[in-house]
Scaffold this motif. Structure first.
Motif, PDB file in Angstrom:
ATOM      1  N   PHE A  39       0.845  -1.189   0.000  1.00 45.18           N
ATOM      2  CA  PHE A  39       0.000   0.000   0.000  1.00 45.18           C
ATOM      3  C   PHE A  39       0.888   1.249   0.000  1.00 45.18           C
ATOM      4  O   PHE A  39       1.974   1.247   0.579  1.00 45.18           O
ATOM      5  N   ASP A  45      -2.683   8.540   8.050  1.00 45.70           N
ATOM      6  CA  ASP A  45      -3.973   8.886   8.655  1.00 45.70           C
ATOM      7  C   ASP A  45      -3.742   9.439  10.063  1.00 45.70           C
ATOM      8  O   ASP A  45      -2.597   9.657  10.489  1.00 45.70           O
ATOM      9  N   GLN A  51      -2.281   2.240   5.918  1.00 46.13           N
ATOM     10  CA  GLN A  51      -3.537   1.505   5.785  1.00 46.13           C
ATOM     11  C   GLN A  51      -3.836   0.789   7.083  1.00 46.13           C
ATOM     12  O   GLN A  51      -2.966   0.115   7.647  1.00 46.13           O
ATOM     13  N   ASP A  52      -5.052   0.922   7.573  1.00 46.68           N
ATOM     14  CA  ASP A  52      -5.500   0.200   8.762  1.00 46.68           C
ATOM     15  C   ASP A  52      -5.738  -1.254   8.364  1.00 46.68           C
ATOM     16  O   ASP A  52      -6.694  -1.571   7.659  1.00 46.68           O
ATOM     17  N   VAL A 118      -9.802   0.128  -1.128  1.00 45.60           N
ATOM     18  CA  VAL A 118      -9.107   1.009  -0.174  1.00 45.60           C
ATOM     19  C   VAL A 118      -9.073   2.452  -0.667  1.00 45.60           C
ATOM     20  O   VAL A 118      -9.088   3.395   0.142  1.00 45.60           O
ATOM     21  N   SER A 119      -9.030   2.642  -1.971  1.00 44.50           N
ATOM     22  CA  SER A 119      -9.047   4.004  -2.499  1.00 44.50           C
ATOM     23  C   SER A 119     -10.374   4.685  -2.200  1.00 44.50           C
ATOM     24  O   SER A 119     -10.419   5.844  -1.765  1.00 44.50           O
ATOM     25  N   SER A 122     -10.700   5.426   1.604  1.00 41.79           N
ATOM     26  CA  SER A 122      -9.804   6.470   2.126  1.00 41.79           C
ATOM     27  C   SER A 122      -9.947   7.798   1.406  1.00 41.79           C
ATOM     28  O   SER A 122      -9.175   8.724   1.664  1.00 41.79           O
ATOM     29  N   VAL A 126      -5.168   6.380  -0.027  1.00 42.48           N
ATOM     30  CA  VAL A 126      -4.405   5.139  -0.093  1.00 42.48           C
ATOM     31  C   VAL A 126      -4.619   4.459  -1.443  1.00 42.48           C
ATOM     32  O   VAL A 126      -5.740   4.437  -1.955  1.00 42.48           O
TER      33      VAL A 126
END
Length: 204
Positions: A39, A45, A51-52, A118-119, A122, A126
């Motif tokens: 990632f 963040d 990334q979580d 993920v994009s 976020s 990300v």
């Protein structure tokens, strides 16, 4: 530019390369597939993460539903009808990929699948940079999302230029080094050392 990685299993998967008439890969065979996802983000963040990873659980589950204990088959496989009949009789579960099968195609699919998720989640902060998909410890395939690389490099370049602009002006005087009579002559050329993947996949 920041990066983080996450590795997880896709599950036990069977597939075949029906065009590989010269190879035993034309036959159904299986692997325990694993992926490593890289990632990237130009800023972290509020928890200082790219990334979580806890937010990936549902994505991992969706991917495992497509791969784990399934026969993944190309949409143009000439034996697709026979495989569907085996599914109807309860022998196997199919995932049909219209764009083709194989580690390279699986890596491409997983990269785009996760990147879209993920994009969106976020707000574009990300992106997936690349995915490496492993058949086993000796064999893997890598798919790189070029747009993500370009975006991150551009962000890095902009950030670097901003930091350079903030540096104080320093006057540097270059001095000619004294000649060493014992130095070897090396000549004048001495180096100075300076796709929509979702539309092409379905459950059988």
């Amino acid at each position: 530019m920041f990066q983080s990685t996450k590795t997880f299993e896709l599950g036990s998967v069977a597939f075949r390369q029906w065009r590989a008439k010269h190879s035993h890969c034309q036959y159904l065979h299986g692997y325990q597939l694993k992926v490593k996802v890289v990632f990237g983000a130009k800023k972290l963040d509020d928890k200082n993460w790219v990334q979580d990873f806890g937010g990936l659980k549902s994505i991992r589950s969706e991917l495992q539903e497509l791969f784990d204990h399934r026969v993944v088959v190309a949409g143009d496989d000439p034996e697709l009808k026979s495989l569907k009949e085996l599914q109807d009789s309860g022998v196997l579960k199919l995932t049909i990929m219209e764009t083709g099968v194989g580690c390279e195609k699986f890596a491409e699919f997983v990269a785009n699948f996760i990147n879209n998720k993920v994009s969106d989640a976020s707000g574009g902060r990300v992106n997936v940079v690349l995915v490496e998909l492993f058949e086993h410890t000796d064999n893997s395939a890598v798919y790189i999302i070029e747009d993500s690389i370009s975006q991150q490099l551009e962000a890095y370049k902009t950030s670097a230029e901003t930091q350079i602009d903030k540096l104080p002006n320093i006057s540097v005087k270059a001095e000619t080094p004294k000649e060493n009579p014992n130095a070897a002559s090396v000549g004048p050329n001495t180096s100075q050392g300076i796709g929509n993947m979702f539309g092409g996949t379905r459950l059988g």
